[in-house]
Design an enzyme around this catalytic site. Structure first.
Site, PDB file in Angstrom:
ATOM      1  N   CYS A 180       6.074  -5.447   0.559  1.00  0.00           N
ATOM      2  CA  CYS A 180       6.115  -3.960  -0.257  1.00  0.00           C
ATOM      3  C   CYS A 180       6.243  -2.911   0.968  1.00  0.00           C
ATOM      4  O   CYS A 180       7.014  -2.884   1.643  1.00  0.00           O
ATOM      5  CB  CYS A 180       5.085  -3.887  -1.166  1.00  0.00           C
ATOM      6  SG  CYS A 180       5.830  -2.591  -2.480  1.00  0.00           S
ATOM      7  N   GLU A 185       0.750 -11.831  -3.036  1.00  0.00           N
ATOM      8  CA  GLU A 185      -0.616 -11.848  -3.095  1.00  0.00           C
ATOM      9  C   GLU A 185      -1.223 -11.812  -4.519  1.00  0.00           C
ATOM     10  O   GLU A 185      -2.550 -11.967  -4.668  1.00  0.00           O
ATOM     11  CB  GLU A 185      -1.471 -10.998  -2.019  1.00  0.00           C
ATOM     12  CG  GLU A 185      -1.673  -9.840  -2.367  1.00  0.00           C
ATOM     13  CD  GLU A 185      -0.512  -8.608  -2.376  1.00  0.00           C
ATOM     14  OE1 GLU A 185       0.615  -9.334  -2.437  1.00  0.00           O
ATOM     15  OE2 GLU A 185      -0.682  -7.482  -2.680  1.00  0.00           O
ATOM     16  N   ILE A 228       5.743  -3.213  -7.625  1.00  0.00           N
ATOM     17  CA  ILE A 228       4.870  -2.100  -7.673  1.00  0.00           C
ATOM     18  C   ILE A 228       5.508  -0.860  -6.797  1.00  0.00           C
ATOM     19  O   ILE A 228       5.341  -0.866  -5.608  1.00  0.00           O
ATOM     20  CB  ILE A 228       3.400  -1.991  -7.342  1.00  0.00           C
ATOM     21  CG1 ILE A 228       2.798  -3.299  -8.176  1.00  0.00           C
ATOM     22  CG2 ILE A 228       2.535  -0.916  -7.650  1.00  0.00           C
ATOM     23  CD1 ILE A 228       1.603  -3.862  -7.710  1.00  0.00           C
ATOM     24  N   ARG A 229       6.209   0.073  -7.162  1.00  0.00           N
ATOM     25  CA  ARG A 229       6.719   1.104  -6.614  1.00  0.00           C
ATOM     26  C   ARG A 229       7.496   0.600  -5.287  1.00  0.00           C
ATOM     27  O   ARG A 229       7.126   0.890  -4.060  1.00  0.00           O
ATOM     28  CB  ARG A 229       5.786   2.274  -6.271  1.00  0.00           C
ATOM     29  CG  ARG A 229       5.074   2.892  -7.331  1.00  0.00           C
ATOM     30  CD  ARG A 229       4.136   4.088  -7.134  1.00  0.00           C
ATOM     31  NE  ARG A 229       4.913   5.094  -6.708  1.00  0.00           N
ATOM     32  CZ  ARG A 229       4.739   5.593  -5.436  1.00  0.00           C
ATOM     33  NH1 ARG A 229       3.450   5.307  -4.708  1.00  0.00           N
ATOM     34  NH2 ARG A 229       5.257   6.500  -4.881  1.00  0.00           N
ATOM     35  N   ARG A 244      12.576   3.829   0.102  1.00  0.00           N
ATOM     36  CA  ARG A 244      11.128   3.668  -0.568  1.00  0.00           C
ATOM     37  C   ARG A 244      11.382   4.277  -2.038  1.00  0.00           C
ATOM     38  O   ARG A 244      12.016   4.912  -2.398  1.00  0.00           O
ATOM     39  CB  ARG A 244      10.158   4.725   0.219  1.00  0.00           C
ATOM     40  CG  ARG A 244       9.923   4.295   1.546  1.00  0.00           C
ATOM     41  CD  ARG A 244       8.761   5.270   2.222  1.00  0.00           C
ATOM     42  NE  ARG A 244       7.804   5.490   1.383  1.00  0.00           N
ATOM     43  CZ  ARG A 244       7.146   6.492   0.842  1.00  0.00           C
ATOM     44  NH1 ARG A 244       7.672   7.750   1.368  1.00  0.00           N
ATOM     45  NH2 ARG A 244       6.065   6.577   0.108  1.00  0.00           N
ATOM     46  N   GLY A 296       0.781  -1.246  -0.116  1.00  0.00           N
ATOM     47  CA  GLY A 296       0.117  -0.120   0.042  1.00  0.00           C
ATOM     48  C   GLY A 296       0.843   1.371   0.058  1.00  0.00           C
ATOM     49  O   GLY A 296       1.870   1.368  -0.626  1.00  0.00           O
ATOM     50  N   GLU A 297       0.613   1.946   0.906  1.00  0.00           N
ATOM     51  CA  GLU A 297       1.398   3.302   0.934  1.00  0.00           C
ATOM     52  C   GLU A 297       1.697   3.515   2.412  1.00  0.00           C
ATOM     53  O   GLU A 297       0.980   3.737   3.359  1.00  0.00           O
ATOM     54  CB  GLU A 297       0.469   4.525   0.635  1.00  0.00           C
ATOM     55  CG  GLU A 297       1.463   5.909   0.301  1.00  0.00           C
ATOM     56  CD  GLU A 297       2.554   5.593  -0.477  1.00  0.00           C
ATOM     57  OE1 GLU A 297       2.499   4.991  -1.592  1.00  0.00           O
ATOM     58  OE2 GLU A 297       3.748   5.942   0.018  1.00  0.00           O
ATOM     59  N   SER A 298       3.341   3.104   2.699  1.00  0.00           N
ATOM     60  CA  SER A 298       3.628   3.162   3.992  1.00  0.00           C
ATOM     61  C   SER A 298       3.296   4.453   4.728  1.00  0.00           C
ATOM     62  O   SER A 298       2.933   4.154   5.953  1.00  0.00           O
ATOM     63  CB  SER A 298       5.211   2.762   4.057  1.00  0.00           C
ATOM     64  OG  SER A 298       5.877   3.753   3.523  1.00  0.00           O
ATOM     65  N   HIS A 306       4.704  -8.157  -4.455  1.00  0.00           N
ATOM     66  CA  HIS A 306       3.234  -8.449  -3.899  1.00  0.00           C
ATOM     67  C   HIS A 306       3.013  -9.979  -4.274  1.00  0.00           C
ATOM     68  O   HIS A 306       2.409 -10.317  -5.414  1.00  0.00           O
ATOM     69  CB  HIS A 306       2.471  -7.641  -4.646  1.00  0.00           C
ATOM     70  CG  HIS A 306       2.274  -6.036  -4.237  1.00  0.00           C
ATOM     71  ND1 HIS A 306       1.126  -5.655  -3.553  1.00  0.00           N
ATOM     72  CD2 HIS A 306       3.203  -5.234  -4.468  1.00  0.00           C
ATOM     73  CE1 HIS A 306       1.608  -4.361  -3.201  1.00  0.00           C
ATOM     74  NE2 HIS A 306       2.691  -4.317  -3.805  1.00  0.00           N
TER      75      HIS A 306
HETATM   76  N1  GLN Z   1       6.022   2.923  -2.529  1.00  0.00           N
HETATM   77  C1  GLN Z   1       5.045   2.417  -1.413  1.00  0.00           C
HETATM   78  C2  GLN Z   1       5.480   2.859  -0.234  1.00  0.00           C
HETATM   79  O1  GLN Z   1       6.527   3.607   0.001  1.00  0.00           O
HETATM   80  C3  GLN Z   1       5.026   0.789  -1.466  1.00  0.00           C
HETATM   81  C4  GLN Z   1       4.422   0.368  -2.685  1.00  0.00           C
HETATM   82  C5  GLN Z   1       3.857  -0.852  -2.621  1.00  0.00           C
HETATM   83  O2  GLN Z   1       3.259  -1.180  -1.153  1.00  0.00           O
HETATM   84  N2  GLN Z   1       3.349  -1.527  -3.453  1.00  0.00           N
HETATM   85  O3  GLN Z   1       4.935   2.698   0.872  1.00  0.00           O
END
Ligand code: GLN
Length: 191
Positions: free
Chosen positions: A78, A174, A136-137, A107, A46-48, A172
């Protein structure tokens, strides 16, 4: 066996499905009393930065830290790897992490050009074909401590690491139908 899945934000729903497919009970963690009785915890992607803020808002950061300090098994994927790590680069100043595994991560460390990519990972710890890993990112692991087992790497960077009952991926797991990493995590739970 009951596995908690942190469900404040991000890719938690697929983890729940996958764990249930592995035959374990799950509980979505949104408030402190949901933590009671869990045998392991999944922190999803997600987005930490957002996840940390929500952890603090819902007063989950401290009780989760205490459980991890007592040895609760953790699977962080992630953003979940970022939360599990010891040190974070390119987070916001003082961004909380649980220090459950001796890693320093950056990150979004793969940069814009390769924001998202897939790779096949050969993993000695698993039987069968390589794992298809979706990034993903994703965070880059910049340092892995001596106690950390690196179970898979991409171009020299660790992407799957384990320390005791803490397992983390920068990808990921999942998002495919392959549940072998969830099953690997479950081998360290409730034994
Ligand atoms: N870039 C996200 C973060 O810094 C992590 C990306 C992800 O969980 N797919 O939290």
């Amino acid at each position: 066996m009951v596995i908690g899945v942190l469900a404040l934000q991000g890719a938690f729903a697929r983890h729940v499905e996958m764990l249930q497919g592995c035959g374990v009970d799950t509980v979505e963690i949104r408030q402190p009393d949901h933590l009671v009785g869990i045998d392991g915890l999944v922190v999803p992607g997600g987005e930490s930065t957002t996840m940390v803020k929500l952890l603090e808002t819902f007063e989950l950061a401290k009780p989760i830290q205490e459980l991890l300090d007592e040895g609760l098994p953790l699977f962080g994927t992630c953003a979940g790897m970022i939360l599990a790590a010891e040190g974070i680069a390119d987070g916001y100043p003082g961004q909380l992490s649980f220090g459950a595994i001796d890693l320093d991560v950056r990150r979004n460390g793969y940069g814009r050009q390769v924001d998202s990519f897939e790779a096949d990972l050969a993993i000695d710890a698993l039987d069968g074909p390589p794992i298809r890993a979706v990034f993903i990112r994703a965070p880059v692991v910049e340092r892995a401590g001596a106690e950390v087992e690196v179970l898979a790497s991409v171009e020299g960077d660790p992407v799957l690491c384990r320390q005791g009952s803490v397992l983390v991926t920068s990808f990921h797991p999942e998002l495919t139908d392959d549940d072998r990493l969830h099953r690997l995590f479950l081998t360290s739970v409730g034994t």
